[in-house]
Design a protein around this motif. Structure first.
Motif, short mmCIF file in Angstrom:
data_model
loop_
_atom_site.label_atom_id
_atom_site.label_comp_id
_atom_site.label_asym_id
_atom_site.label_seq_id
_atom_site.Cartn_x
_atom_site.Cartn_y
_atom_site.Cartn_z
N GLU A 72 4.82 -0.54 16.09
CA GLU A 72 5.33 -1.60 15.21
C GLU A 72 4.69 -1.51 13.82
N GLU A 73 3.39 -1.26 13.77
CA GLU A 73 2.68 -1.18 12.50
C GLU A 73 3.16 0.03 11.67
N LEU A 74 3.36 1.15 12.33
CA LEU A 74 3.84 2.34 11.63
C LEU A 74 5.27 2.15 11.14
N ASP A 75 6.09 1.45 11.92
CA ASP A 75 7.45 1.14 11.46
C ASP A 75 7.41 0.26 10.21
N THR A 76 6.46 -0.66 10.15
CA THR A 76 6.32 -1.51 8.97
C THR A 76 5.94 -0.67 7.76
N LEU A 77 5.00 0.27 7.93
CA LEU A 77 4.63 1.16 6.84
C LEU A 77 5.81 2.03 6.40
N LYS A 78 6.57 2.53 7.37
CA LYS A 78 7.74 3.35 7.04
C LYS A 78 8.74 2.56 6.20
N ALA A 79 8.93 1.28 6.54
CA ALA A 79 9.86 0.44 5.78
C ALA A 79 9.40 0.29 4.33
N VAL A 80 8.09 0.22 4.12
CA VAL A 80 7.55 0.14 2.75
C VAL A 80 7.78 1.48 2.04
N LYS A 116 2.87 -4.70 -1.73
CA LYS A 116 2.76 -4.53 -3.17
C LYS A 116 1.68 -3.49 -3.52
N LEU A 117 0.52 -3.61 -2.89
CA LEU A 117 -0.58 -2.69 -3.17
C LEU A 117 -0.25 -1.27 -2.69
N ILE A 118 0.37 -1.16 -1.52
CA ILE A 118 0.76 0.16 -1.00
C ILE A 118 1.74 0.83 -1.95
N LEU A 119 2.72 0.07 -2.43
CA LEU A 119 3.69 0.63 -3.37
C LEU A 119 3.03 1.08 -4.67
N GLN A 120 1.99 0.36 -5.12
CA GLN A 120 1.25 0.78 -6.32
C GLN A 120 0.58 2.14 -6.08
N TYR A 121 -0.05 2.29 -4.92
CA TYR A 121 -0.72 3.54 -4.60
C TYR A 121 0.29 4.69 -4.47
N ILE A 122 1.41 4.42 -3.82
CA ILE A 122 2.43 5.46 -3.67
C ILE A 122 2.98 5.87 -5.03
N THR A 123 3.24 4.89 -5.90
CA THR A 123 3.74 5.19 -7.25
C THR A 123 2.74 6.07 -8.00
#
Length: 191
Positions: free
Chosen positions: A15-23, A99-106
Motif C-alpha cells: 500500500e505504501e509503495l502504491d502511494t509513492l508510485k501515485a506521487v 509536496k516535499l517528494i515532488l520537490q525532490y523529484i523535480t
C-alpha cells in the motif's frame, strides 16, 4: 524468468509503495523494471527507484549526492562504497509528504538535465618490482609492455603483485613474458 531478489521485501509495503508510485506518476518520469524493482527514468537515464525492505521502504535517487536535501531526509545506504546514490527511507504511510517528494523529484530531474555525475575513480596498479626489473633488463619486453592497453598492463601488474612469494612472482613472470611479447593480454582467451 526474472530472478528473485532476496533483499526485496516490497510485499510488506504494498500500500505504501502504491502511494509513492501515485506521487511519482505526477512527474514526467517513465517507469521501467530494472534489477527486479521499479526504476524511474528521464530521457532513458535512471533518476529514482523504489523498493521495500524488511524495516522500511525507500525512494532512492541515483544522483542524490547532488540534491540539496534541505529537509535532511537522504542517507547514504552504503557509506564508503556508494558515491552518488542516496535513499529516502520511510517506515509508515503517514511519512509520505507528497509536496516535499515532488520537490525532490523535480530537483533530481534538473540534476539529470544538467548532466551532473560523479566520475568513477580509476584504480592505479603500480608496476610490481619483479616486473619492473624484467622490463628494465629487456628492452624488447619493455617496448611490448608499453604498447599494451592500460587495461592489459593493469591485469599483468595485478597478476604479478597478487603472488605473495618471490618465487611465485618469478614463475608467473616467466609465464607471461611470451604473451607480452606477442601483444596479448593475460585474459584475452576469456574475452
Amino acid at each position: 524468468m526474472e530472478k528473485e531478489n532476496k533483499w526485496d521485501s516490497s510485499h510488506l509495503w504494498a500500500e505504501e509503495l502504491d502511494t509513492l508510485k501515485a506521487v511519482i506518476n505526477k512527474t514526467p518520469l517513465v517507469e521501467t523494471i530494472k534489477w527486479g524493482a521499479p526504476v524511474y527514468t528521464f530521457n532513458g537515464k535512471n533518476v529514482l527507484g523504489l523498493l521495500g525492505f524488511k524495516n522500511f521502504f525507500t525512494l532512492w535517487f541515483y544522483k542524490g549526492f547532488f540534491l540539496k536535501d534541505e529537509a535532511g531526509v537522504l542517507v547514504n545506504a552504503n557509506e564508503g562504497n556508494t558515491k552518488s546514490l542516496r535513499q529516502w527511507r520511510f517506515t509508515s504511510k503517514e511519512e509520505i509528504n507528497e509536496k516535499l517528494i515532488l520537490q525532490y523529484i523535480t530537483e533530481a530531474i534538473e540534476v539529470e538535465k544538467a548532466g551532473l555525475e560523479i566520475k568513477p575513480e580509476k584504480k592505479v596498479v603500480p608496476v610490481p618490482q619483479a616486473l619492473q626489473a624484467a622490463l628494465d633488463a629487456d628492452p624488447a619486453l619493455a617496448e611490448a609492455f608499453g604498447k599494451l592497453t592500460p587495461g592489459r598492463q593493469k591485469d599483468y601488474n595485478e597478476y604479478i603483485a597478487s603472488a605473495k612469494q618471490e618465487k611465485t612472482q618469478l614463475a608467473r613472470l616467466e609465464k607471461i613474458k611470451p604473451m607480452i611479447l606477442e601483444g596479448k593480454g593475460l585474459n584475452d582467451k576469456y574475452k
